[in-house]
Design an enzyme around this catalytic site. Structure first.
Site, PDB file in Angstrom:
ATOM      1  N   GLU A 334       0.843  -1.194   0.000  1.00 17.38           N
ATOM      2  CA  GLU A 334       0.000   0.000   0.000  1.00 17.38           C
ATOM      3  C   GLU A 334       0.878   1.244   0.000  1.00 17.38           C
ATOM      4  O   GLU A 334       1.730   1.403   0.879  1.00 17.38           O
ATOM      5  CB  GLU A 334      -0.886   0.047   1.245  1.00 17.38           C
ATOM      6  N   CYS A 335       0.685   2.118  -0.951  1.00 16.60           N
ATOM      7  CA  CYS A 335       1.336   3.424  -1.018  1.00 16.60           C
ATOM      8  C   CYS A 335       2.857   3.303  -0.865  1.00 16.60           C
ATOM      9  O   CYS A 335       3.533   2.908  -1.795  1.00 16.60           O
ATOM     10  CB  CYS A 335       0.743   4.369   0.023  1.00 16.60           C
TER      11      CYS A 335
END
Length: 451
Positions: A334-335
């Site tokens: 994630e990210c």
């Protein structure tokens, strides 16, 4: 039993509501009261400070991404406490234009659902009686949201305070009585450092406990704690201590990257995975650790990899171990975790650092551009523990620029207004049966919980 609560909010960001919240948590804790903190909206950083100040894990509540049943269940974390203090995000009524699961993401939605009165923090620097007009407007804006009083912040002098109070007394004569529950003089020495995503993380501040103690003493001296406690209402019929609702489960044994570079994990996500029988196996990429070989999947959360890019590039044990793991098992980022799964990351100084190369993503902080907002992800294939085409609600908040993204897109991504988002993540199948996926999307909850 779930205690009553209050919500600390403000007309806008930057008014000092986080410091007031931390001060109240610490001041009540010093009196021997167990206080449960919550944070409205998508925020990883403030809850860590709440936890340090209160001694209890802070949990996020979000009306755009979560249905009423999920928020009600999450408030069950307050069982056994004597008071709930929730901190709002941005201004009290600030949210998106289109309604999500239970609202627009505004803090006011949570206050209304839980029945928590709002205490408004007013930054009165540069104004006097006009502050009362602002408070009165907030109190009248939504009939289902009750403003119980105000805390004045950045008061310049006794004369300044008297003028602000005079305005509030005038509002009271007009039928809108708003008690002053505290008046905080200017104290620039009591502050928390910030960076581009908000406050500097709690774990990065060696003087954190000193700062929190100062905030608790300051707020305790200048606020009416008894009146604030008496103002608390609601919660009971809107909350349950039942087990967390199901979340997308990436695996039975989840190797979770956890250190200063990978710190953005929502407590409700971990609690939900554990409640569904998963075992969490933390490891530190910065310590050159690889995923536990017994894990069935690996999850790299967001954080600040750009601050640690040279060190991550030098962690060959982590990189090689993750590559071996990904050959046969799923890996998701994630990210910040997504950027580390990519081929390279260009830091703010323009220097490129080699990442794991499991995806072709090239990202850069040399030219920063803010990407911010709620997101609805519709995966093209199984993604982050969710089946294909299952709607997922989350958010995006980063400053990276994508230089290259050659892999298959992981999902169709829409913003809160329903417009297509270009950055749709990446997916790559591995030769040994594993798969690698990642996106800038931070998962909060499944879509479709509003009934």
């Amino acid at each position: 039993m779930i205690p009553p609560g209050i919500l600390i909010s403000a007309p806008a960001s930057g008014t000092g509501k986080t410091m007031v919240t931390l001060g109240l948590l610490g001041a009540f804790r010093a009196q021997g009261m167990a206080v449960q903190p919550f944070k409205c909206g998508p925020d990883y950083i403030d809850p860590a400070f709440h936890t340090a100040a209160s001694g209890r894990p802070s949990v996020n509540l979000d009306s755009w991404a979560m249905g009423p049943e999920r928020t009600g269940t999450l408030v069950g974390a307050a069982a056994g406490a004597g008071l709930i203090i929730a901190e709002g995000s941005m201004g009290l009524f600030d949210g998106v234009a289109r309604r999500g699961e239970a609202g627009t993401g505004a803090s006011a939605d949570i206050a209304a659902q839980m029945g928590w009165p709002v205490i408004v923090v007013l930054d009165v620097s540069g104004q006097a009686q006009t502050a009362a007009a602002v408070a009165q407007g907030l109190a009248q804006f939504r009939p289902d949201v009750r403003v119980a009083g105000v805390i004045l912040n950045k008061v310049a002098s006794p004369r300044h305070e008297a003028l602000v109070r005079a305005g509030l007394e005038m509002a009271g004569q007009n039928g809108m009585a708003l008690p002053v529950l505290g008046a905080l003089p200017r104290r620039p020495d009591i502050s928390l450092p910030a960076r581009h995503l908000g406050l500097v993380q709690a774990e990065e501040l060696p003087q954190l406990h000193k700062i929190l103690a100062q905030a608790a003493a300051f707020v305790g001296e200048h606020c009416d704690l008894a009146a604030i406690r008496a103002a608390a209402r609601g919660t009971g019929t809107s909350a349950t201590s039942a087990a967390p609702l199901p979340l997308p489960l990436p695996g039975g044994r989840i190797a979770l990257a956890r250190d200063a570079a990978f710190s953005f994990v929502y407590p409700h996500l971990l609690a939900g995975w554990r409640a569904q029988g998963a075992t969490i196996l933390p490891f530190s990429p910065l310590a050159d650790e690889a995923p536990d070989p017994s894990a069935t999947t690996c999850w790299l959360p967001g954080g600040y990899p750009e601050l640690h890019a040279p060190r991550l590039a030098a962690c060959t044990g982590f990189r090689e171990g993750l590559r071996r793991f990904a050959l046969t098992r799923p890996v998701h980022g994630e990210c910040g975790g997504y950027m580390v799964l990519g081929a390279g990351l260009v830091a703010a100084d323009g220097v490129r650092h080699e990442m794991t190369g499991l995806l072709g993503l090239e990202s850069s902080f040399a030219t920063r551009r803010m990407h911010l907002g709620y997101r609805l992800a519709l995966p093209h294939r199984p993604f982050a523990g969710a089946p294909a085409r299952a709607g997922l609600r989350g958010h995006e908040f980063h400053y990276a620029t994508v230089l290259a993204q050659p892999d298959a897109p992981a999902a169709r991504v829409l913003d809160a207004a329903g417009a297509e988002v270009a950055e749709a993540g990446s997916f790559r199948a591995m030769p040994g049966g594993g798969q690698v996926s990642g996106s800038f999307f931070h998962l909060i909850a499944p879509a479709g919980e509003n009934g």
